[in-house]
Scaffold this motif. Structure first.
Motif, PDB file in Angstrom:
ATOM      1  N   GLY A  24      48.023  41.883  42.217  1.00 61.63           N
ATOM      2  CA  GLY A  24      48.140  42.730  41.034  1.00 61.63           C
ATOM      3  C   GLY A  24      46.927  42.597  40.124  1.00 61.63           C
ATOM      4  O   GLY A  24      45.905  41.988  40.466  1.00 61.63           O
ATOM      5  N   THR A  25      47.055  43.168  38.943  1.00 60.48           N
ATOM      6  CA  THR A  25      45.926  43.240  38.010  1.00 60.48           C
ATOM      7  C   THR A  25      45.503  41.867  37.516  1.00 60.48           C
ATOM      8  O   THR A  25      44.313  41.539  37.504  1.00 60.48           O
ATOM      9  CB  THR A  25      46.293  44.130  36.811  1.00 60.48           C
ATOM     10  OG1 THR A  25      46.732  45.400  37.291  1.00 60.48           O
ATOM     11  CG2 THR A  25      45.096  44.331  35.904  1.00 60.48           C
ATOM     12  N   TRP A  26      46.463  41.058  37.104  1.00 57.58           N
ATOM     13  CA  TRP A  26      46.098  39.740  36.566  1.00 57.58           C
ATOM     14  C   TRP A  26      45.571  38.811  37.642  1.00 57.58           C
ATOM     15  O   TRP A  26      44.707  37.968  37.383  1.00 57.58           O
ATOM     16  CB  TRP A  26      47.274  39.117  35.825  1.00 57.58           C
ATOM     17  CG  TRP A  26      47.531  39.855  34.540  1.00 57.58           C
ATOM     18  CD1 TRP A  26      48.605  40.632  34.252  1.00 57.58           C
ATOM     19  CD2 TRP A  26      46.666  39.916  33.404  1.00 57.58           C
ATOM     20  NE1 TRP A  26      48.467  41.168  33.005  1.00 57.58           N
ATOM     21  CE2 TRP A  26      47.284  40.747  32.448  1.00 57.58           C
ATOM     22  CE3 TRP A  26      45.433  39.353  33.096  1.00 57.58           C
ATOM     23  CZ2 TRP A  26      46.717  41.021  31.220  1.00 57.58           C
ATOM     24  CZ3 TRP A  26      44.864  39.630  31.871  1.00 57.58           C
ATOM     25  CH2 TRP A  26      45.496  40.447  30.948  1.00 57.58           C
ATOM     26  N   GLY A  27      46.062  38.961  38.837  1.00 55.30           N
ATOM     27  CA  GLY A  27      45.513  38.191  39.945  1.00 55.30           C
ATOM     28  C   GLY A  27      44.078  38.596  40.237  1.00 55.30           C
ATOM     29  O   GLY A  27      43.231  37.751  40.555  1.00 55.30           O
ATOM     30  N   ALA A  28      43.795  39.896  40.121  1.00 55.11           N
ATOM     31  CA  ALA A  28      42.430  40.381  40.316  1.00 55.11           C
ATOM     32  C   ALA A  28      41.502  39.827  39.246  1.00 55.11           C
ATOM     33  O   ALA A  28      40.382  39.394  39.544  1.00 55.11           O
ATOM     34  CB  ALA A  28      42.406  41.908  40.299  1.00 55.11           C
ATOM     35  N   VAL A  29      41.972  39.824  38.013  1.00 55.69           N
ATOM     36  CA  VAL A  29      41.163  39.261  36.922  1.00 55.69           C
ATOM     37  C   VAL A  29      40.908  37.777  37.169  1.00 55.69           C
ATOM     38  O   VAL A  29      39.787  37.282  36.970  1.00 55.69           O
ATOM     39  CB  VAL A  29      41.860  39.490  35.559  1.00 55.69           C
ATOM     40  CG1 VAL A  29      41.176  38.719  34.447  1.00 55.69           C
ATOM     41  CG2 VAL A  29      41.891  40.978  35.234  1.00 55.69           C
ATOM     42  N   ALA A  30      41.924  37.071  37.628  1.00 56.46           N
ATOM     43  CA  ALA A  30      41.761  35.644  37.922  1.00 56.46           C
ATOM     44  C   ALA A  30      40.737  35.428  39.033  1.00 56.46           C
ATOM     45  O   ALA A  30      39.919  34.495  38.960  1.00 56.46           O
ATOM     46  CB  ALA A  30      43.105  35.031  38.304  1.00 56.46           C
ATOM     47  N   LEU A  31      40.766  36.278  40.071  1.00 63.42           N
ATOM     48  CA  LEU A  31      39.779  36.153  41.151  1.00 63.42           C
ATOM     49  C   LEU A  31      38.366  36.407  40.643  1.00 63.42           C
ATOM     50  O   LEU A  31      37.419  35.712  41.031  1.00 63.42           O
ATOM     51  CB  LEU A  31      40.098  37.116  42.289  1.00 63.42           C
ATOM     52  CG  LEU A  31      41.207  36.709  43.237  1.00 63.42           C
ATOM     53  CD1 LEU A  31      41.436  37.806  44.262  1.00 63.42           C
ATOM     54  CD2 LEU A  31      40.877  35.410  43.936  1.00 63.42           C
ATOM     55  N   ILE A  32      38.200  37.400  39.788  1.00 63.53           N
ATOM     56  CA  ILE A  32      36.869  37.707  39.249  1.00 63.53           C
ATOM     57  C   ILE A  32      36.354  36.532  38.420  1.00 63.53           C
ATOM     58  O   ILE A  32      35.194  36.126  38.556  1.00 63.53           O
ATOM     59  CB  ILE A  32      36.922  39.007  38.426  1.00 63.53           C
ATOM     60  CG1 ILE A  32      37.241  40.196  39.343  1.00 63.53           C
ATOM     61  CG2 ILE A  32      35.612  39.235  37.677  1.00 63.53           C
ATOM     62  CD1 ILE A  32      37.613  41.470  38.611  1.00 63.53           C
ATOM     63  N   VAL A  33      37.221  35.981  37.582  1.00 60.03           N
ATOM     64  CA  VAL A  33      36.822  34.836  36.754  1.00 60.03           C
ATOM     65  C   VAL A  33      36.517  33.627  37.633  1.00 60.03           C
ATOM     66  O   VAL A  33      35.508  32.936  37.429  1.00 60.03           O
ATOM     67  CB  VAL A  33      37.922  34.510  35.715  1.00 60.03           C
ATOM     68  CG1 VAL A  33      37.664  33.178  35.030  1.00 60.03           C
ATOM     69  CG2 VAL A  33      38.023  35.626  34.696  1.00 60.03           C
ATOM     70  N   ARG A  62      32.008  37.120  47.457  1.00 56.75           N
ATOM     71  CA  ARG A  62      33.158  37.638  48.210  1.00 56.75           C
ATOM     72  C   ARG A  62      34.425  37.585  47.367  1.00 56.75           C
ATOM     73  O   ARG A  62      35.214  38.539  47.349  1.00 56.75           O
ATOM     74  CB  ARG A  62      33.368  36.831  49.481  1.00 56.75           C
ATOM     75  CG  ARG A  62      32.374  37.152  50.564  1.00 56.75           C
ATOM     76  CD  ARG A  62      32.566  36.331  51.807  1.00 56.75           C
ATOM     77  NE  ARG A  62      33.956  36.349  52.265  1.00 56.75           N
ATOM     78  CZ  ARG A  62      34.414  35.565  53.219  1.00 56.75           C
ATOM     79  NH1 ARG A  62      33.618  34.701  53.810  1.00 56.75           N
ATOM     80  NH2 ARG A  62      35.668  35.631  53.602  1.00 56.75           N
ATOM     81  N   VAL A  63      34.637  36.498  46.652  1.00 55.95           N
ATOM     82  CA  VAL A  63      35.819  36.366  45.806  1.00 55.95           C
ATOM     83  C   VAL A  63      35.783  37.402  44.685  1.00 55.95           C
ATOM     84  O   VAL A  63      36.788  38.060  44.385  1.00 55.95           O
ATOM     85  CB  VAL A  63      35.934  34.936  45.239  1.00 55.95           C
ATOM     86  CG1 VAL A  63      37.039  34.831  44.204  1.00 55.95           C
ATOM     87  CG2 VAL A  63      36.150  33.937  46.352  1.00 55.95           C
ATOM     88  N   ILE A  64      34.620  37.583  44.068  1.00 58.85           N
ATOM     89  CA  ILE A  64      34.475  38.582  43.004  1.00 58.85           C
ATOM     90  C   ILE A  64      34.723  39.985  43.563  1.00 58.85           C
ATOM     91  O   ILE A  64      35.410  40.796  42.939  1.00 58.85           O
ATOM     92  CB  ILE A  64      33.082  38.485  42.353  1.00 58.85           C
ATOM     93  CG1 ILE A  64      32.960  37.169  41.584  1.00 58.85           C
ATOM     94  CG2 ILE A  64      32.828  39.668  41.428  1.00 58.85           C
ATOM     95  CD1 ILE A  64      31.560  36.866  41.101  1.00 58.85           C
ATOM     96  N   ALA A  65      34.176  40.278  44.732  1.00 63.56           N
ATOM     97  CA  ALA A  65      34.348  41.609  45.325  1.00 63.56           C
ATOM     98  C   ALA A  65      35.815  41.889  45.634  1.00 63.56           C
ATOM     99  O   ALA A  65      36.305  43.000  45.382  1.00 63.56           O
ATOM    100  CB  ALA A  65      33.509  41.728  46.589  1.00 63.56           C
ATOM    101  N   ILE A  66      36.532  40.920  46.159  1.00 63.02           N
ATOM    102  CA  ILE A  66      37.957  41.116  46.430  1.00 63.02           C
ATOM    103  C   ILE A  66      38.699  41.383  45.118  1.00 63.02           C
ATOM    104  O   ILE A  66      39.544  42.278  45.036  1.00 63.02           O
ATOM    105  CB  ILE A  66      38.554  39.900  47.173  1.00 63.02           C
ATOM    106  CG1 ILE A  66      37.998  39.831  48.589  1.00 63.02           C
ATOM    107  CG2 ILE A  66      40.072  39.961  47.202  1.00 63.02           C
ATOM    108  CD1 ILE A  66      38.338  38.558  49.321  1.00 63.02           C
ATOM    109  N   ILE A  70      40.751  44.876  44.212  1.00 64.65           N
ATOM    110  CA  ILE A  70      42.157  44.845  43.820  1.00 64.65           C
ATOM    111  C   ILE A  70      42.340  45.487  42.452  1.00 64.65           C
ATOM    112  O   ILE A  70      43.249  46.295  42.244  1.00 64.65           O
ATOM    113  CB  ILE A  70      42.705  43.407  43.816  1.00 64.65           C
ATOM    114  CG1 ILE A  70      42.738  42.854  45.233  1.00 64.65           C
ATOM    115  CG2 ILE A  70      44.090  43.350  43.197  1.00 64.65           C
ATOM    116  CD1 ILE A  70      43.028  41.379  45.282  1.00 64.65           C
ATOM    117  N   ALA A  71      41.477  45.137  41.503  1.00 66.39           N
ATOM    118  CA  ALA A  71      41.578  45.714  40.161  1.00 66.39           C
ATOM    119  C   ALA A  71      41.378  47.228  40.206  1.00 66.39           C
ATOM    120  O   ALA A  71      42.128  47.976  39.569  1.00 66.39           O
ATOM    121  CB  ALA A  71      40.542  45.067  39.236  1.00 66.39           C
TER     122      ALA A  71
END
Length: 95
Positions: A24-33, A62-66, A70-71
């Protein structure tokens, strides 16, 4: 071999999907951070940094791109749902 001897099931193999599918959105934000922190970790050459800095940056990217994918997908689906709901309410009733 007869068909009676072979056990057949209609169930297909269980495929849980990729690990990031339900974030979801917050998981995507967490991955980017997290990816940004990993890139900073590599740039400061803190303990645990690989000898080849390029591989560390690659993993962080790769983590940022994923996270970005997702976001983007989540925001796009929300926008489509909002547009569909608006079209549904604006549609005149047909008799």
């Amino acid at each position: 071999m007869a068909d009676k001897d072979v056990e057949q099931t209609d169930e297909q193999g269980y495929d849980p999907g990729p690990w990031w599918a339900g974030l979801g959105t917050w998981g995507a934000v967490a991955l980017i951070v997290f990816g940004g922190l990993a890139a900073a970790w590599v740039s400061f050459r803190l303990p645990g940094t690989p000898e080849e800095l390029a591989s560390g940056y690659y993993q962080a990217a790769r983590v940022i791109a994923i996270g970005l994918v997702i976001a983007g997908g989540t925001l796009l689906s929300r926008r489509r749902a909002r547009t569909a709901a608006a079209e549904e309410t604006n549609e005149p009733e047909r008799a």
